[in-house]
Design a protein around this motif. Structure first.
Motif, short mmCIF file in Angstrom:
data_model
loop_
_atom_site.label_atom_id
_atom_site.label_comp_id
_atom_site.label_asym_id
_atom_site.label_seq_id
_atom_site.Cartn_x
_atom_site.Cartn_y
_atom_site.Cartn_z
N ARG A 1 60.60 6.74 -3.66
CA ARG A 1 59.24 6.36 -4.03
C ARG A 1 58.27 6.66 -2.90
O ARG A 1 57.15 7.12 -3.12
CB ARG A 1 59.19 4.87 -4.37
CG ARG A 1 57.83 4.40 -4.89
CD ARG A 1 57.82 2.90 -5.12
NE ARG A 1 57.87 2.17 -3.87
CZ ARG A 1 56.80 1.93 -3.12
NH1 ARG A 1 55.61 2.41 -3.48
NH2 ARG A 1 56.91 1.25 -1.99
N LEU A 2 58.71 6.39 -1.66
CA LEU A 2 57.85 6.61 -0.49
C LEU A 2 58.68 7.25 0.62
O LEU A 2 59.15 6.57 1.54
CB LEU A 2 57.25 5.29 -0.02
CG LEU A 2 56.29 5.36 1.17
CD1 LEU A 2 55.05 6.17 0.81
CD2 LEU A 2 55.89 3.96 1.63
N PRO A 3 58.89 8.57 0.55
CA PRO A 3 59.71 9.23 1.59
C PRO A 3 58.98 9.33 2.92
O PRO A 3 58.02 10.09 3.06
CB PRO A 3 59.98 10.62 0.99
CG PRO A 3 58.91 10.84 -0.01
CD PRO A 3 58.46 9.50 -0.49
N CYS A 4 59.40 8.54 3.88
CA CYS A 4 58.83 8.55 5.22
C CYS A 4 59.92 8.15 6.20
O CYS A 4 61.04 7.81 5.80
CB CYS A 4 57.63 7.60 5.33
SG CYS A 4 58.05 5.87 5.08
N HIS A 5 59.62 8.19 7.50
CA HIS A 5 60.67 7.93 8.47
C HIS A 5 61.15 6.48 8.44
O HIS A 5 62.31 6.19 8.71
CB HIS A 5 60.20 8.31 9.87
CG HIS A 5 59.35 7.31 10.55
ND1 HIS A 5 57.99 7.18 10.32
CD2 HIS A 5 59.66 6.35 11.47
CE1 HIS A 5 57.50 6.22 11.06
NE2 HIS A 5 58.49 5.69 11.77
N GLU A 6 60.28 5.53 8.05
CA GLU A 6 60.69 4.14 8.00
C GLU A 6 61.69 3.89 6.87
O GLU A 6 62.71 3.23 7.07
CB GLU A 6 59.47 3.23 7.85
CG GLU A 6 58.60 3.15 9.10
CD GLU A 6 57.48 2.14 8.97
OE1 GLU A 6 57.12 1.81 7.81
OE2 GLU A 6 56.98 1.68 10.00
N THR A 7 61.39 4.41 5.68
CA THR A 7 62.33 4.21 4.57
C THR A 7 63.59 5.04 4.80
O THR A 7 64.67 4.66 4.33
CB THR A 7 61.67 4.61 3.24
OG1 THR A 7 61.15 5.95 3.32
CG2 THR A 7 60.53 3.65 2.90
N TYR A 8 63.46 6.16 5.52
CA TYR A 8 64.64 6.96 5.87
C TYR A 8 65.57 6.17 6.78
O TYR A 8 66.79 6.13 6.56
CB TYR A 8 64.20 8.25 6.55
CG TYR A 8 65.35 9.13 7.02
CD1 TYR A 8 65.91 10.08 6.19
CD2 TYR A 8 65.86 9.01 8.32
CE1 TYR A 8 66.95 10.90 6.62
CE2 TYR A 8 66.90 9.81 8.76
CZ TYR A 8 67.44 10.75 7.91
OH TYR A 8 68.48 11.55 8.34
N VAL A 9 65.02 5.52 7.80
CA VAL A 9 65.83 4.73 8.73
C VAL A 9 66.48 3.55 8.01
O VAL A 9 67.65 3.23 8.25
CB VAL A 9 64.98 4.24 9.91
CG1 VAL A 9 65.73 3.23 10.75
CG2 VAL A 9 64.55 5.42 10.78
N VAL B 1 59.67 14.64 11.60
CA VAL B 1 59.94 14.66 13.04
C VAL B 1 60.44 13.29 13.51
O VAL B 1 61.43 13.19 14.25
CB VAL B 1 58.67 15.06 13.82
CG1 VAL B 1 58.88 14.87 15.32
CG2 VAL B 1 58.32 16.52 13.53
N ARG B 2 59.80 12.23 13.08
CA ARG B 2 60.20 10.89 13.51
C ARG B 2 61.56 10.50 12.93
O ARG B 2 62.32 9.77 13.56
CB ARG B 2 59.13 9.87 13.15
CG ARG B 2 57.82 10.11 13.89
CD ARG B 2 56.97 8.86 13.97
NE ARG B 2 55.74 9.11 14.72
CZ ARG B 2 55.66 9.13 16.04
NH1 ARG B 2 56.76 8.93 16.77
NH2 ARG B 2 54.52 9.36 16.66
N ALA B 3 61.86 10.99 11.75
CA ALA B 3 63.19 10.72 11.18
C ALA B 3 64.27 11.41 12.02
O ALA B 3 65.33 10.82 12.29
CB ALA B 3 63.25 11.21 9.73
N LEU B 4 63.99 12.63 12.45
CA LEU B 4 64.96 13.35 13.29
C LEU B 4 65.09 12.69 14.66
O LEU B 4 66.19 12.64 15.24
CB LEU B 4 64.53 14.81 13.44
CG LEU B 4 64.63 15.65 12.16
CD1 LEU B 4 63.94 17.00 12.34
CD2 LEU B 4 66.10 15.87 11.78
N LEU B 5 64.00 12.16 15.18
CA LEU B 5 64.08 11.44 16.45
C LEU B 5 64.92 10.17 16.29
O LEU B 5 65.68 9.81 17.19
CB LEU B 5 62.67 11.07 16.93
CG LEU B 5 61.81 12.23 17.45
CD1 LEU B 5 60.40 11.73 17.77
CD2 LEU B 5 62.43 12.86 18.69
#
Length: 445
Positions: free
Chosen positions: A281-289, A327-331
């Protein structure tokens, strides 16, 4: 080995203690080198004395001159700390923090320039305390005074001072924090005590106390993610999944701080499914983590990871904001090289490129140079006094990067062209000179 071999790349790989031993051994064999090192050692004492003299005269100076003098003191402190000085720099660092704090109570710091120096001074004081720990209880009393009684003073991060405080100092801080919270009176003092209570739990590693403190806060995504990370770092994966699942239901009745220690398989599957739905629903680094933490605990991360990263890469092409999320997800995955490549490929924001460049400069200085040049241009374009000062600081970093890449001859022409372009910006030129950067003389016709 050839006498022309450049040993500097190898020497940079050695730790400070090994380099010190090698240099000491050579100094024992070379009287001239020993005299040179002894001279540099005594010069450090002179540097500290000069820093105190600058502070003596800075109070009577105007805002701009005060900022320049204090900046010189902070540069001296950082240089000595970076060099591993054996001198006790904590008294000078603390005096600098106190002087800046007093100045902030008297002046209008709308530019934020002096406030930035206060934060830097606190960071340097923390480093000096770690190198030469002062009396733990006195340090704790100073921190409590700054936090509770200092209007406009910098915020203290307890984690930075934890090693110097030790158990004795931390207990003294906790005692005062508990007393303030027991007063049950709303206001700034209580807010400070609540923040310190959370930091004390983090520093002491009291997971249950920290989770209880965070769970008592109003439901927010960042708070829920922090709880999940704290639980997962403590090896309590089942609780992390349970909390993540509750947080994503958007049902207030299920947001109570209940801890499920042994989740059933269905709960585990439901938790990962909810995390995946939220990510889609909201693909971003926070939901990824959050998805990574939950799926890892459930043993499902390998099957989830590839699709999740592919989704973030698809969105990265949409613009700098979306590129930044990848980028933040990869970090977060501890993949700095992949993060850098994604940053340059998809065109992440300059702010993020600068953040990555700062981290990569140690091992990849050449890659950082064009980023810092763009950052200097951006800062100058803001046409603000504090931006000019920041641009000058970045010019110093650029000069160092050019030295490390053996391209010093490129920095002079670059600086010369920059000064020529902005020669009417007298405040910028003054900041460059204050940063001790030699401005090239214009070429004669």
């Amino acid at each position: 080995m050839s006498s022309t071999t450049d040993l500097r790349p190898y020497l940079r790989t050695l730790d400070a203690e090994t380099l010190a031993e090698l240099l000491y051994a050579q100094a024992e064999r070379d009287p001239e080198l020993r005299r040179s090192l002894e001279l540099r050692s005594t010069t450090q004492g002179g540097d500290v004395a000069e820093a105190h003299r600058l502070l003596d005269t800075a109070v009577e100076a105007g805002n701009y001159e005060y900022a320049a003098k204090v900046g010189s003191v902070l540069d001296t402190l950082q240089r000595l700390l970076d060099a591993g000085s054996r001198a006790d720099l904590a008294p000078l660092a603390r005096r600098t923090v106190d002087d800046i704090s007093e100045m902030l109570e008297r002046i209008d710091d709308s530019s934020g320039e002096v406030g930035d120096q206060a934060e830097r001074a606190v960071e340097l004081y923390a480093r000096a305390c770690v190198a030469h720990p002062p009396d733990a209880e006195r340090l704790a009393d100073w921190i409590l005074e700054v936090e509770f009684d200092g209007t406009g003073r910098p915020v203290i991060e307890l984690a930075d001072f934890a090693a110097a405080l030790g158990d004795t100092g931390l207990l003294r801080v906790k005692s005062t924090v508990d007393k303030v919270l027991a007063e049950d009176a709303p206001g700034a003092r209580r807010e400070v005590a609540q923040r310190l209570q959370e930091e004390l739990a983090e520093v002491s590693g009291d997971v249950d106390a920290l989770v209880a403190i965070l769970s008592a806060k109003p439901p927010r995504v960042d708070v829920s993610l922090k709880i999940v990370r704290v639980l997962r770092a403590a090896g309590r994966h089942g609780e992390a999944i349970a909390h993540a699942a509750r947080a994503l239901t958007h049902d207030k009745e299920r947001c109570l701080p209940v801890v499920v220690r042994v989740p059933r398989p269905r709960l585990v599957d439901d938790g990962v499914s909810r995390l995946r739905e939220e990510f889609d629903r909201l693909p971003c680094h926070e939901t990824y983590v959050a998805l990574r933490d939950g799926a890892t605990a459930a043993g499902q991360w390998p099957s989830q990871r590839k699709d999740a990263l592919a989704r973030l890469r698809e969105r990265a092409a949409e613009g700098p904001v979306e590129a930044g999320e990848l980028v933040r997800a990869l970090l977060a995955e501890d993949r700095p090289d992949d993060a850098w490549r994604a940053c340059t490929r998809f065109g992440a924001s300059l702010a993020l490129r600068v953040e990555l460049a700062e981290a990569r400069a140690a091992e990849h200085p050449a890659e950082a140079i064009p980023v810092y040049r763009d950052h200097v241009d951006e800062l100058i374009g803001q046409k603000a006094p504090n931006s000019y000062a920041e641009a000058a600081k970045n010019l110093r970093k650029l000069r160092t990067l050019h030295k490390r890449t053996d391209t010093t001859e490129e920095f002079g022409p670059y600086l010369s062209a920059l000064v020529e372009t902005h020669k009417r910006k007298t405040r910028l030129i003054a900041e460059v000179r204050a940063a001790r950067i030699a401005i090239p003389k214009p070429a004669r016709a």
